[in-house]
Enzyme design. Structure first.
Site, PDB file in Angstrom:
ATOM      1  N   SER A   1      44.089  45.040  46.726  1.00  0.00           N
ATOM      2  CA  SER A   1      44.480  45.312  45.345  1.00  0.00           C
ATOM      3  C   SER A   1      45.101  44.084  44.687  1.00  0.00           C
ATOM      4  O   SER A   1      44.428  43.090  44.459  1.00  0.00           O
ATOM      5  CB  SER A   1      45.429  46.509  45.311  1.00  0.00           C
ATOM      6  OG  SER A   1      45.667  46.949  44.004  1.00  0.00           O
TER       7      SER A   1
ATOM      8  N   ASP B   1      41.601  48.814  39.840  1.00  0.00           N
ATOM      9  CA  ASP B   1      42.120  50.158  39.648  1.00  0.00           C
ATOM     10  C   ASP B   1      43.294  50.148  38.672  1.00  0.00           C
ATOM     11  O   ASP B   1      43.624  51.176  38.081  1.00  0.00           O
ATOM     12  CB  ASP B   1      42.498  50.818  40.979  1.00  0.00           C
ATOM     13  CG  ASP B   1      43.576  50.091  41.758  1.00  0.00           C
ATOM     14  OD1 ASP B   1      43.900  48.935  41.420  1.00  0.00           O
ATOM     15  OD2 ASP B   1      44.092  50.682  42.726  1.00  0.00           O
TER      16      ASP B   1
END
Length: 446
Positions: free
Chosen positions: A92, A234
Site C-alpha cells: 500500500s 485503494d
C-alpha cells in the site's frame, strides 16, 4: 502476522517468498478453491505473486492472475470471477523496500477476525493439505479486470458538467482513475502515471507533505481539484482548486454527509475527528466507531443502517457498491460532489473545524509502548477506551495512543474544542509515550 491492513513489512525479513508460499497453502487448505491474485508495481511483487500462487495451486486451488492492478480491482474481481478469495500483493503506502499480502473474502471485504486466525494458525503449525500431482490447481491470466473496474465505476457515478481534475498516480497502480474520469466527462491531467515500484516522484503515502507538487500544479492551472493515490490505489486524498491539501477528516465529513440520511450510521475508526460527528448532526446521522483499519470499517459498514464508511487516511467505502476502499470510485464520487455542490474549497470551509493534531513516534516495540501507557493511566482517568490502543475522553476533547499495525510506529492523536486545550492533551499523550519508550529502553519492569 496480520496488522491493521493485512500482512506487511520489509521484504526479505518480515515478508518473504517462503511466507507467501505458506499463506497460499494455508488459504487453499481452509477450503478456498478459486482465488484471484493481483499485485501493485513494487519490484518484489511478481516474485511474491508467483510464490502465493504456487502455494495455492499446490493445495488444489485454481488461480486467476490479474497481473499489476489496483487492490480494489482484486477485491472486486473476487465476485466477478465467482471466486472464494483474493490476494493483493501490496504494501500500500509503505516504502518501496516493503511488501505484503492482503486477503479478500468472497463478498469483497478484507479478511478480519476468524478468517485471519484460520490462516495464521495453519501457517504457524505448518498444517497444509497438498493434493496429488494430477490434482494441482490451474492458473490463468485474467486480462479484463482493469476494464471491468472502470466500467463499474462509470456505471455507479454520474458527473454533471466537465470538471477539470489533476490525478497524481504517484507511480502506483491507479492510472485507471484517469480513464474512468474521462469517461465520466471530466477533463483530466495526470502526474506520475507510469508504474514504478520505487516510487521516484514522491513517497507512496498521499499526505500533505508528499503532495506539494500536486498542490502546485493544481494551483497554477484551471483545475477544479486534484486527487492523489497511494501505491495500490485503494486510498484517495484531495487538493482544492487553489492548491490546498484537504485534511482526511474534512473529506470524510463531506462524503459521510452526502451519503447518510436521518437515522443512518457512518462507520469510522476510533481516531476520527469530532468534526465528522458534528457534520452528521445536520442530517440526523451518527457515527459508529471501529478499530483502525479498513477491514474493520468495512466489517461494520456491512451492517444494516450503515450508509458509508471511511478512514481519514483516505480509505472510503460505499457498502452498496463495494466493501473495499476504492480510490478510483472515490475520485469519481468527489467529481460528482464538486460538479453538484460547487468548489471543493467552499465545501471544506463549511465543515466544522475542530483542532486536531497527529504524530508518529518511531518504536520497534510499539505494542509494548502502548501497554506501558495503558498501565500508567489505568487509575488516572475515568473515561478510558481500549478498543484499539488507549483512548482517553474528556468533556471537551480526547487523546489516543495506539500502535501502528503496518509500521514500527506509535500513533498519537489529540483533539479538543480549542487549540490550547488540544495542545495540552497532545502534550500529555506525547509525554506518556516518551516515558514508556524510555522505560523500555532502560529495561524498567512494570
Amino acid at each position: 502476522m496480520f496488522g491493521t491492513s493485512g500482512i506487511r513489512g520489509e521484504f526479505g525479513t518480515d515478508v518473504t517468498a517462503a511466507l507467501a508460499l505458506d499463506v497460499g497453502r494455508a488459504l487453499a487448505s481452509t477450503g478456498r478453491s478459486r482465488v484471484v491474485v493481483g499485485r501493485d508495481p513494487r519490484e518484489t511483487g511478481r516474485l511474491l505473486s508467483d510464490a502465493v500462487t504456487a502455494g495455492l495451486r499446490e493445495c488444489g486451488a485454481d488461480v486467476a492472475c490479474l497481473g499489476e492492478v489496483p487492490t480494489p480491482t482484486v477485491a472486486r474481481a473476487v465476485g466477478w470471477l465467482d471466486a472464494d478469495a483474493g490476494v493483493a500483493v501490496t504494501a500500500s503506502h509503505n516504502p518501496p523496500a516493503d511488501n505484503g499480502l492482503k486477503l479478500w473474502g468472497a463478498d469483497g471485504s478484507a479478511f478480519v477476525g476468524g478468517d485471519q486466525t484460520a490462516v495464521v494458525e495453519r501457517v504457524e503449525r505448518g498444517d497444509y493439505e497438498p493434493v496429488a500431482w494430477d490434482a494441482v490447481g490451474d492458473r490463468w491470466m485474467e486480462s479484463g479486470a482493469r476494464q471491468r473496474h472502470v466500467d463499474a465505476v462509470v456505471d455507479a457515478v454520474r458527473v454533471d458538467g466537465a470538471p477539470e481534475v489533476v490525478v497524481d498516480v504517484g507511480h502506483g497502480s491507479g492510472r485507471l482513475t484517469a480513464t474512468a474520469l474521462r469517461r465520466l466527462g471530466c477533463r483530466v491531467t495526470t502526474l506520475h502515471a507510469r508504474p514504478d515500484g520505487s516510487f521516484p516522484a514522491r513517497p507512496s503515502e498521499p499526505t500533505a507533505d508528499h503532495c506539494t507538487e500536486l498542490c502546485d500544479v493544481v494551483a497554477s492551472s484551471d483545475a477544479d481539484f486534484g486527487v492523489a493515490h497511494d501505491g495500490d490505489a485503494d486510498r484517495m486524498l484531495a487538493v482544492t482548486g487553489d492548491g490546498e491539501f484537504v485534511p482526511g477528516d474534512a473529506l470524510l465529513a463531506l462524503f459521510a454527509r452526502r451519503e447518510a440520511h436521518d437515522g443512518d450510521q457512518v462507520a469510522v475508526p476510533i481516531d476520527t475527528s469530532m468534526a465528522v460527528r458534528e457534520a452528521l448532526q445536520s442530517v440526523g446521522a451518527t457515527v459508529t466507531f471501529t478499530r483502525v483499519g479498513d477491514g474493520f470499517v468495512a466489517d461494520r459498514a456491512s451492517d444494516d443502517g450503515v450508509a458509508f464508511g471511511g478512514e481519514p487516511s483516505g480509505a472510503w467505502i460505499w457498502p452498496a457498491l463495494s466493501l473495499c476502499p476504492d480510490g478510483t470510485l472515490a475520485a469519481a464520487k468527489l467529481a460528482a460532489l464538486v460538479a453538484d455542490r460547487g468548489p471543493l474549497a467552499d465545501l471544506v470551509a463549511a465543515v466544522p473545524s475542530v483542532p486536531i493534531r497527529r504524530k508518529n513516534v518511531p518504536a520497534d516495540e510499539n505494542d509494548a509502548v502502548v501497554e506501558r501507557v495503558r498501565s500508567r493511566i489505568a487509575d488516572r482517568y475515568e473515561n478510558v477506551t481500549n478498543v484499539d490502543g488507549v483512548r482517553v475522553d474528556h468533556d471537551d476533547g480526547w487523546f489516543l495512543v495506539r500502535a501502528s499495525g503496518t509500521q514500527p510506529l506509535v500513533r498519537i492523536t489529540a483533539q479538543a474544542d480549542d487549540e490550547h486545550r488540544m495542545a495540552s492533551l497532545f502534550d500529555t499523550a506525547s509525554e506518556l509515550v516518551e516515558a514508556a519508550v524510555d522505560d523500555l529502553d532502560a529495561g524498567v519492569k512494570r
